[in-house]
Design a protein around this motif. Structure first.
Motif, PDB file in Angstrom:
ATOM      1  N   SER A  30      32.077  48.294  34.557  1.00 23.28           N
ATOM      2  CA  SER A  30      29.887  48.391  34.911  1.00 23.28           C
ATOM      3  C   SER A  30      30.726  46.291  35.601  1.00 23.28           C
ATOM      4  CB  SER A  30      28.950  47.969  34.871  1.00 23.28           C
ATOM      5  OG  SER A  30      28.508  46.954  33.797  1.00 23.28           O
ATOM      6  N   ALA A  31      30.141  46.433  36.705  1.00 22.53           N
ATOM      7  CA  ALA A  31      29.706  44.771  37.773  1.00 22.53           C
ATOM      8  C   ALA A  31      29.287  44.076  36.325  1.00 22.53           C
ATOM      9  CB  ALA A  31      29.193  45.511  39.004  1.00 22.53           C
ATOM     10  N   ALA A  88      47.047  42.736  37.518  1.00 25.82           N
ATOM     11  CA  ALA A  88      45.824  41.749  38.004  1.00 25.82           C
ATOM     12  C   ALA A  88      44.914  41.735  38.071  1.00 25.82           C
ATOM     13  CB  ALA A  88      46.280  42.023  40.085  1.00 25.82           C
ATOM     14  N   PRO A  89      43.980  41.513  36.559  1.00 24.39           N
ATOM     15  CA  PRO A  89      42.786  42.181  36.026  1.00 24.39           C
ATOM     16  C   PRO A  89      42.250  41.287  37.279  1.00 24.39           C
ATOM     17  CG  PRO A  89      44.345  40.648  34.617  1.00 24.39           C
ATOM     18  CD  PRO A  89      45.492  40.805  35.447  1.00 24.39           C
ATOM     19  N   GLU A  90      42.376  40.451  37.598  1.00 26.69           N
ATOM     20  CA  GLU A  90      41.284  39.377  38.247  1.00 26.69           C
ATOM     21  C   GLU A  90      40.820  40.270  39.597  1.00 26.69           C
ATOM     22  OE1 GLU A  90      45.273  38.501  39.435  1.00 26.69           O
ATOM     23  OE2 GLU A  90      44.438  38.917  38.065  1.00 26.69           O
ATOM     24  N   ASP A  91      41.349  41.542  39.777  1.00 20.21           N
ATOM     25  CA  ASP A  91      41.180  42.295  40.946  1.00 20.21           C
ATOM     26  C   ASP A  91      40.126  42.613  40.532  1.00 20.21           C
ATOM     27  OD1 ASP A  91      42.861  40.695  42.465  1.00 20.21           O
ATOM     28  OD2 ASP A  91      44.431  42.836  42.616  1.00 20.21           O
ATOM     29  N   ILE A  92      39.794  43.546  39.157  1.00 18.35           N
ATOM     30  CA  ILE A  92      38.958  45.004  38.789  1.00 18.35           C
ATOM     31  C   ILE A  92      37.010  43.950  39.649  1.00 18.35           C
ATOM     32  CG2 ILE A  92      40.085  45.459  37.617  1.00 18.35           C
ATOM     33  CD1 ILE A  92      38.272  44.746  35.280  1.00 18.35           C
ATOM     34  N   VAL A  94      36.628  42.089  41.777  1.00 16.95           N
ATOM     35  CA  VAL A  94      36.167  42.539  43.245  1.00 16.95           C
ATOM     36  C   VAL A  94      35.760  43.763  44.214  1.00 16.95           C
ATOM     37  CG1 VAL A  94      37.451  42.490  46.036  1.00 16.95           C
ATOM     38  CG2 VAL A  94      38.081  40.785  44.280  1.00 16.95           C
ATOM     39  N   ASP A  95      35.839  45.060  43.432  1.00 18.66           N
ATOM     40  CA  ASP A  95      36.317  46.351  43.380  1.00 18.66           C
ATOM     41  C   ASP A  95      35.518  46.913  41.990  1.00 18.66           C
ATOM     42  OD1 ASP A  95      34.894  48.845  44.738  1.00 18.66           O
ATOM     43  OD2 ASP A  95      36.983  49.081  45.764  1.00 18.66           O
TER      44      ASP A  95
END
Length: 130
Positions: A30-31, A88-92, A94-95
């Motif tokens: 979750s966010a 690129a785990p940092e990308d999760i 964003v969305d």
């Protein structure tokens, strides 16, 4: 920033979510969990063909703050994992509910798995302390 909790998802109190599409479950975090973790630097996920079991650990998310175990909301066979999230785990961040999913799982028993899940409203109340 207000965090989102889409109504079409089910949530675990350990902050994983599941989106059901027939016998396929898409799993992510979750966010709220992402917000709490901070900068995510590493994600470990099972391979395609591996089995996961509801309530059991299926991987980890590592941030600059902590390493958190991921708990499976369903039982089934991994049919796809998000290689983009691994590389690129940092990308999760964003969305998390779209491109930031982690696994797609073919359910062993689509009817019985989702017993301990929360609705979006129940999850929101849990994390926002309402």
């Amino acid at each position: 920033m207000e965090l989102e909790y889409p109504d079409d998802l089910k949530y675990l109190d350990t902050h994983e979510y599941v989106r059901l599409d027939g016998e396929i479950a898409t799993i992510g975090i979750s966010a709220y969990a992402i917000d709490q973790l901070g900068d995510i630097v590493f994600i470990e996920l099972p391979a395609e063909g591996d089995n996961i079991e509801a309530g059991e650990t299926f991987g980890t998310v590592e941030s600059v703050k902590a390493v958190e175990e991921l708990k499976a909301p369903v039982t089934g066979t991994v049919i796809e994992r998000n290689e983009g999230a691994i590389s690129a785990p940092e990308d999760i961040v964003v969305d998390p509910y779209g491109e930031g999913w982690l696994l797609k799982v073919r359910l062993d028993n689509p009817d019985s798995d989702l017993e301990d899940v929360l609705t979006a409203n129940e999850y929101r109340a849990l994390v926002e302390g309402e």
